[in-house]
Write an enzyme that holds these catalytic residues in place. Structure first.
Site, PDB file in Angstrom:
ATOM      1  N   ASP A  76       0.870  -1.155   0.000  1.00 18.99           N
ATOM      2  CA  ASP A  76       0.000   0.000   0.000  1.00 18.99           C
ATOM      3  C   ASP A  76       0.918   1.219   0.000  1.00 18.99           C
ATOM      4  O   ASP A  76       1.961   1.222   0.659  1.00 18.99           O
ATOM      5  CB  ASP A  76      -0.862  -0.026   1.264  1.00 18.99           C
ATOM      6  N   ASP A  78       0.030   4.604   0.818  1.00 18.43           N
ATOM      7  CA  ASP A  78      -0.213   5.508   1.937  1.00 18.43           C
ATOM      8  C   ASP A  78       0.182   4.869   3.261  1.00 18.43           C
ATOM      9  O   ASP A  78      -0.204   3.743   3.567  1.00 18.43           O
ATOM     10  CB  ASP A  78      -1.681   5.917   1.984  1.00 18.43           C
TER      11      ASP A  78
END
Length: 167
Positions: A76, A78
């Protein structure tokens, strides 16, 4: 043997795995629990894993002991590669941070599915100017420590990317 779970400690599974030799290595980080252990594989081990891991909410992989250089990274962006949640930062520029930040909480309570939560958050940012996007990137988005080294290492190992560029 590598055991991975986001919800359960996999150390006990690693310790109990048939054919295990020596101690297990705890490679856990962030929300993920990861344990590795040298094993003598075979049908007995695979059968045991297929029986034990679903109830433990764990995934597993058996890989060769030698040449364990990784050529695939799934991550991911973020709060993993960068230290921020981009949609929250963009929402701050739009004056909607509290409202946009509350939506994932609703999804975690089961009130929205992931796709619905993402769609709703992005829709709230409609009309945000390119200038605001650029300012947010320039002023707030920062790579986490080690991110550049991680990408450089993956490139050196000739890892391929799909869906996004490794820069």
């Amino acid at each position: 043997l590598t055991l991975v779970s986001q919800s359960q400690d996999v150390a006990q599974l690693a310790k109990a795995a048939p054919g295990g030799a020596g101690d297990f290595l705890d490679r856990s980080g962030g929300d993920w629990r990861v344990a590795e252990r040298e094993v003598a594989g075979g049908a007995e081990l695979v059968g045991w894993l297929e029986a034990q891991t679903p109830g433990a909410g764990a995934d597993w992989a058996i890989t060769p002991k030698g040449n364990r250089k990784k050529r695939l990274l799934i991550s991911d962006m973020d709060s993993t590669i960068i230290g921020q949640e981009c949609l929250d930062e963009l929402a701050d520029f739009a004056g909607l941070k509290a409202e946009v930040s509350a939506i994932p909480e609703r999804a975690m309570r089961g009130e929205l599915d992931f796709a619905g939560a993402l769609t709703q958050r992005v829709a709230m940012l409609k009309g945000l100017t390119l200038g605001a996007l650029e300012a947010c990137h320039r002023e707030r988005v920062r790579l986490n420590p080690g991110a550049r080294e991680l990408v450089a290492t993956m490139k050196a190992l000739r890892a391929t990317s799909s869906g996004s560029r490794m820069t």
